[in-house]
Scaffold this active site. Structure first.
Site, mmCIF file in Angstrom:
data_model
loop_
_atom_site.group_PDB
_atom_site.id
_atom_site.type_symbol
_atom_site.label_atom_id
_atom_site.label_comp_id
_atom_site.label_asym_id
_atom_site.label_seq_id
_atom_site.Cartn_x
_atom_site.Cartn_y
_atom_site.Cartn_z
ATOM 1 C CB ALA A 47 -0.933 -0.011 1.200
ATOM 2 N N GLY A 49 -0.555 5.027 -0.779
ATOM 3 C CA GLY A 49 -1.164 6.317 -0.448
ATOM 4 C C GLY A 49 -1.335 6.553 1.041
ATOM 5 C CD GLU A 117 -4.914 8.303 -1.531
ATOM 6 O OE1 GLU A 117 -3.869 7.729 -1.811
ATOM 7 O OE2 GLU A 117 -5.802 7.786 -0.830
ATOM 8 C CG ASP A 218 -6.318 -18.663 -1.845
ATOM 9 O OD1 ASP A 218 -6.535 -18.405 -3.046
ATOM 10 O OD2 ASP A 218 -5.226 -19.089 -1.434
ATOM 11 C CG HIS A 239 -4.944 2.451 -8.746
ATOM 12 N ND1 HIS A 239 -4.324 3.482 -9.406
ATOM 13 C CD2 HIS A 239 -4.904 2.769 -7.429
ATOM 14 C CE1 HIS A 239 -3.921 4.384 -8.520
ATOM 15 N NE2 HIS A 239 -4.271 3.977 -7.314
ATOM 16 N NE ARG A 285 -8.229 4.511 -6.219
ATOM 17 C CZ ARG A 285 -7.706 3.888 -5.210
ATOM 18 N NH1 ARG A 285 -8.003 2.634 -4.990
ATOM 19 N NH2 ARG A 285 -6.886 4.507 -4.421
ATOM 20 C CG HIS A 346 -5.967 -1.036 -6.786
ATOM 21 N ND1 HIS A 346 -4.618 -1.183 -6.539
ATOM 22 C CD2 HIS A 346 -6.438 -0.210 -5.821
ATOM 23 C CE1 HIS A 346 -4.292 -0.478 -5.469
ATOM 24 N NE2 HIS A 346 -5.378 0.111 -4.996
ATOM 25 N NE ARG A 381 -10.229 0.014 -1.817
ATOM 26 C CZ ARG A 381 -9.052 0.645 -1.846
ATOM 27 N NH1 ARG A 381 -8.807 1.651 -1.012
ATOM 28 N NH2 ARG A 381 -8.128 0.288 -2.702
HETATM 29 P P1 FAD Z 1 -3.502 -8.845 2.402
HETATM 30 O O1 FAD Z 1 -2.639 -7.791 2.921
HETATM 31 O O2 FAD Z 1 -3.520 -9.046 0.927
HETATM 32 O O3 FAD Z 1 -3.042 -10.188 3.106
HETATM 33 C C1 FAD Z 1 -3.566 -11.435 2.736
HETATM 34 C C2 FAD Z 1 -2.863 -12.488 3.547
HETATM 35 O O4 FAD Z 1 -3.559 -13.716 3.395
HETATM 36 C C3 FAD Z 1 -1.435 -12.768 3.124
HETATM 37 O O5 FAD Z 1 -0.670 -12.979 4.275
HETATM 38 C C4 FAD Z 1 -1.542 -14.076 2.347
HETATM 39 O O6 FAD Z 1 -0.373 -14.847 2.370
HETATM 40 C C5 FAD Z 1 -2.641 -14.748 3.131
HETATM 41 N N1 FAD Z 1 -3.363 -15.799 2.399
HETATM 42 C C6 FAD Z 1 -4.151 -15.685 1.301
HETATM 43 N N2 FAD Z 1 -4.657 -16.875 0.972
HETATM 44 C C7 FAD Z 1 -4.181 -17.765 1.870
HETATM 45 C C8 FAD Z 1 -4.319 -19.151 2.050
HETATM 46 N N3 FAD Z 1 -5.049 -19.905 1.222
HETATM 47 N N4 FAD Z 1 -3.679 -19.750 3.080
HETATM 48 C C9 FAD Z 1 -2.900 -19.016 3.925
HETATM 49 N N5 FAD Z 1 -2.733 -17.696 3.800
HETATM 50 C C10 FAD Z 1 -3.368 -17.084 2.789
HETATM 51 N N6 FAD Z 1 -5.494 0.582 0.543
HETATM 52 C C11 FAD Z 1 -5.521 1.695 1.288
HETATM 53 O O7 FAD Z 1 -6.421 1.869 2.114
HETATM 54 N N7 FAD Z 1 -4.546 2.641 1.138
HETATM 55 C C12 FAD Z 1 -3.538 2.507 0.230
HETATM 56 O O8 FAD Z 1 -2.669 3.358 0.143
HETATM 57 C C13 FAD Z 1 -3.510 1.351 -0.577
HETATM 58 N N8 FAD Z 1 -2.537 1.191 -1.515
HETATM 59 C C14 FAD Z 1 -2.488 0.010 -2.199
HETATM 60 C C15 FAD Z 1 -1.428 -0.196 -3.111
HETATM 61 C C16 FAD Z 1 -1.314 -1.411 -3.755
HETATM 62 C C17 FAD Z 1 -0.183 -1.640 -4.729
HETATM 63 C C18 FAD Z 1 -2.266 -2.433 -3.524
HETATM 64 C C19 FAD Z 1 -2.163 -3.764 -4.219
HETATM 65 C C20 FAD Z 1 -3.328 -2.212 -2.658
HETATM 66 C C21 FAD Z 1 -3.447 -1.001 -2.001
HETATM 67 N N9 FAD Z 1 -4.486 -0.765 -1.109
HETATM 68 C C22 FAD Z 1 -4.512 0.383 -0.373
HETATM 69 C C23 FAD Z 1 -5.438 -1.824 -0.776
HETATM 70 C C24 FAD Z 1 -4.998 -2.481 0.531
HETATM 71 O O9 FAD Z 1 -3.600 -2.539 0.569
HETATM 72 C C25 FAD Z 1 -5.558 -3.887 0.668
HETATM 73 O O10 FAD Z 1 -6.928 -3.904 0.416
HETATM 74 C C26 FAD Z 1 -5.318 -4.394 2.096
HETATM 75 O O11 FAD Z 1 -3.959 -4.278 2.406
HETATM 76 C C27 FAD Z 1 -5.780 -5.819 2.244
HETATM 77 O O12 FAD Z 1 -5.326 -6.292 3.483
HETATM 78 P P2 FAD Z 1 -5.710 -7.756 3.948
HETATM 79 O O13 FAD Z 1 -5.102 -7.939 5.270
HETATM 80 O O14 FAD Z 1 -7.157 -7.952 3.791
HETATM 81 O O15 FAD Z 1 -5.018 -8.709 2.863
HETATM 82 C C1 SIN Z 2 -2.874 4.620 -3.947
HETATM 83 O O1 SIN Z 2 -1.912 4.965 -3.284
HETATM 84 O O2 SIN Z 2 -3.235 5.144 -4.998
HETATM 85 C C2 SIN Z 2 -3.686 3.462 -3.466
HETATM 86 C C3 SIN Z 2 -4.643 3.935 -2.489
HETATM 87 C C4 SIN Z 2 -5.750 2.927 -2.321
HETATM 88 O O3 SIN Z 2 -5.794 1.901 -2.979
HETATM 89 O O4 SIN Z 2 -6.614 3.217 -1.498
#
Ligand code: FAD
Ligand code: SIN
Length: 534
Positions: A47, A49, A117, A218, A239, A285, A346, A381
């Protein structure tokens, strides 16, 4: 040899959602957090932003609520939005307590630099330069490593949930999960009183994505196979600005660049957002991504450009050090030159249906983070509301688990994983071929602009793939890639069915056959028992 592991709480996923939940419970409960890869390989660490929260005295909770509703095209659940926005400051305070190094600003009354943003009416994004996710992830992982009752286990791939229903017992309760240990190749059984899916999103279902390889949906697939309802899966967020470069696999150019004045231009330097929305580069977005897609198709161009060069080197380097360096490594000096960008998948706005405590349809099973559908995002979102949702609902689920704790012992005997009928695969090419085919037709037929015809084409293809993959799954020994492919195909099918049910264009779901928005906004809710595929 199968091993059985017993915990109080089993969290599948070590991203922002899983870690914030686990840290809340580790003081009182024995907690396992599993990750199928390295602990910080999920989307959270990528992440950029930041995290949206009303911190500035000039801002109001109502503004954040309104912005979230508008970005979500009036489909968001007002209660979920209000709850999230009200809890945001407490979540940020907790992160500060954990010692997340947010970017400071002595001129701001909050003490922190708040960025802007798309879709936000105020500056309200707290961040750690352009690597907020890494700062949060590293800090929470450090805290988790210090916690006494918390086991962090990587390279453990959850395959499926173990429930009383699946075992033919009374009630509908989650008991644990079968997990493939990638280090030994064995499938083990993990049991716990509370099981949490924190497995992230499913954007890997598309050919071009900002997401890491593990975003294969998953948790959604496991919950579906266990009988949970899934909602709003047609809303796949693209995105607007991912780096377009042959050597840059899925690198995001943060929306904060547009928040700090970045302009979108065509190859000839001409700005174009004024033709699409009066909010220009800071429109939500879905609108910006569609505008870019439209211009690329109209002109036959491979990309458009994002220009922040007018802010000068010092500003760009200090606010966006990661993006500056990554682009520089590829020969693009963003303090002088525009950045070539394209939209890419995204974020998964839909997911496993949960209530305000993260509870799913199955007792003892919770879902938090991107895998869950809380109603916060509606049809699109709002930027930086996702990490926020991970913390707010991670903490809410932890509170619920703790306040409903029962000191009982599991008496059910969990049957061992049965692989007596399977052999080693002799044709792994089926996995790589189907993986590519699936992601390509999802991009071409179920992407930014949809039609009935494209969705029907996609459905035929996914049905064929599902039956081929399920047959392969029944006959050959399981692997991490096969587990992900099986889940991706199931999630693709759920996305297509959801898209087919929505006979309007709203937010991220845009179809040429129904270009208008219906007067009443409704969620698309799919129930597994109404479908004959798994
Ligand atoms: P994740 O962080 O994706 O973690 C998933 C976890 O589940 C991992 O540990 C993985 O190994 C595990 N897992 C998955 N399947 C299995 C399985 N079958 N068995 C065991 N483990 C498994 N959001 C914002 O609010 N602000 C931002 O600035 C922002 N920037 C972003 C930039 C990028 C490049 C991306 C890709 C996303 C961004 N987002 C942002 C979105 C945000 O980062 C995600 O929505 C959020 O981090 C998701 O968190 P999570 O804990 O749900 O999943
Ligand atoms: C970004 O930094 O543009 C990602 C922010 C987000 O996904 O919320």
């Amino acid at each position: 040899m199968q091993q059985d592991f017993q915990y109080d709480v089993l969290i599948i996923g070590s991203g922002a959602a899983g870690l914030s939940l686990g840290l809340q419970l580790a003081a009182t409960r024995k907690v396992a957090i599993l990750s199928k890869e390295e602990l910080n390989a999920g989307a959270s660490a990528k992440a950029q932003g930041g995290i949206a929260a009303v911190l500035d005295q000039q801002d109001r909770l109502d503004n954040h609520i309104k912005d979230t509703l508008i970005a979500g095209a009036n489909l968001g659940n007002p209660e979920a939005i209000q709850f999230t926005v009200e809890q945001a400051k407490a979540s940020v305070d907790w992160l500060i307590e954990q010692q997340v190094p947010f970017t400071q600003d002595e001129h701001d009354a909050t003490g922190y630099h708040l960025t802007q943003e798309g879709g936000h009416s105020h500056r309200r994004i707290i961040h750690a330069a352009d690597r907020t996710g890494l700062a949060v992830s590293n800090t929470l992982l450090e805290r988790a490593q210090e916690a006494k009752n918390l086991d962090l286990l990587c390279h453990q791939v959850a395959i499926d949930l173990i429930t009383t229903t699946k075992l033919g017992l009374e009630g509908d309760r989650c008991l644990g999960a079968y997990v493939l240990d990638q280090n030994t190749g064995h499938v083990n059984a993990y049991t716990a009183q509370a099981v949490i899916l924190a497995t992230g999103g499913a954007s890997k279902v598309y050919l071009y994505t900002s997401n890491p390889d593990g975003s294969s949906g998953d948790g959604i697939a496991m919950a579906w196979r266990a009988g949970c309802r899934v909602a709003n899966m047609e809303f796949n967020q693209f995105h607007p600005t991912c780096l377009y470069h042959p050597q840059a696999k899925s690198f995001l150019i943060s929306e904060a660049i547009r928040g700090e004045g970045g302009k979108l231009v065509l190859a000839n330097g001409e700005p174009f957002m004024q033709r699409f929305d009066e909010r220009l580069e800071l429109a939500p977005r879905d609108i910006v991504a569609r505008a870019i897609d439209h211009e690329m198709k109209r002109l036959g161009d491979d990309c458009v450009y994002l220009d922040i060069s007018h802010r000068g080197r010092t500003f760009v380097q200090s606010h966006f050090p990661t993006i500056y360096q990554r682009c520089m490594d590829l020969g693009i000096d963003i303090s002088k030159d525009p950045i070539p960008v394209v939209p890419a998948a995204h974020y998964t706005c839909g997911g496993i249906m949960t209530n305000q405590n993260g509870m799913t349809d199955i007792e003892g099973l919770y879902a938090v983070g991107e895998t869950a559908f809380t109603g916060l995002h509606g049809a699109n979102r709002l930027a930086s509301n996702s990490l926020l949702e991970c913390f707010v609902y991670g903490h809410a689920a932890a509170r619920h688990i703790e306040s409903h704790w029962q000191d009982t012992q599991l008496t059910v005997v969990i049957p061992p994983w049965d692989d007596s009928q399977v052999k080693d695969s002799d044709e792994d090419v089926i996995i790589s071929h189907n993986w590519d085919e699936l992601r390509r037709f999802m991009w071409d037929y179920v992407g930014i602009v949809r039609t009935d015809k494209r969705l029907t084409r996609a459905l035929h293809r996914v049905e064929m793939l599902l039956s081929e993959i399920n047959e392969f799954y029944s006959n050959y020994r399981i692997s991490g890639d096969l587990i992900e492919l099986r889940n991706l195909a199931l999630v693709a099918s759920i996305i297509i069915h959801s898209a087919q049910q929505r006979k309007e264009s709203r937010g991220l779901h845009y179809t040429l056959d129904y270009p208008n928005t219906l007067p009443v906004a409704r969620n698309t809710i799919l129930t597994p028992s109404n479908f004959d595929w798994q």
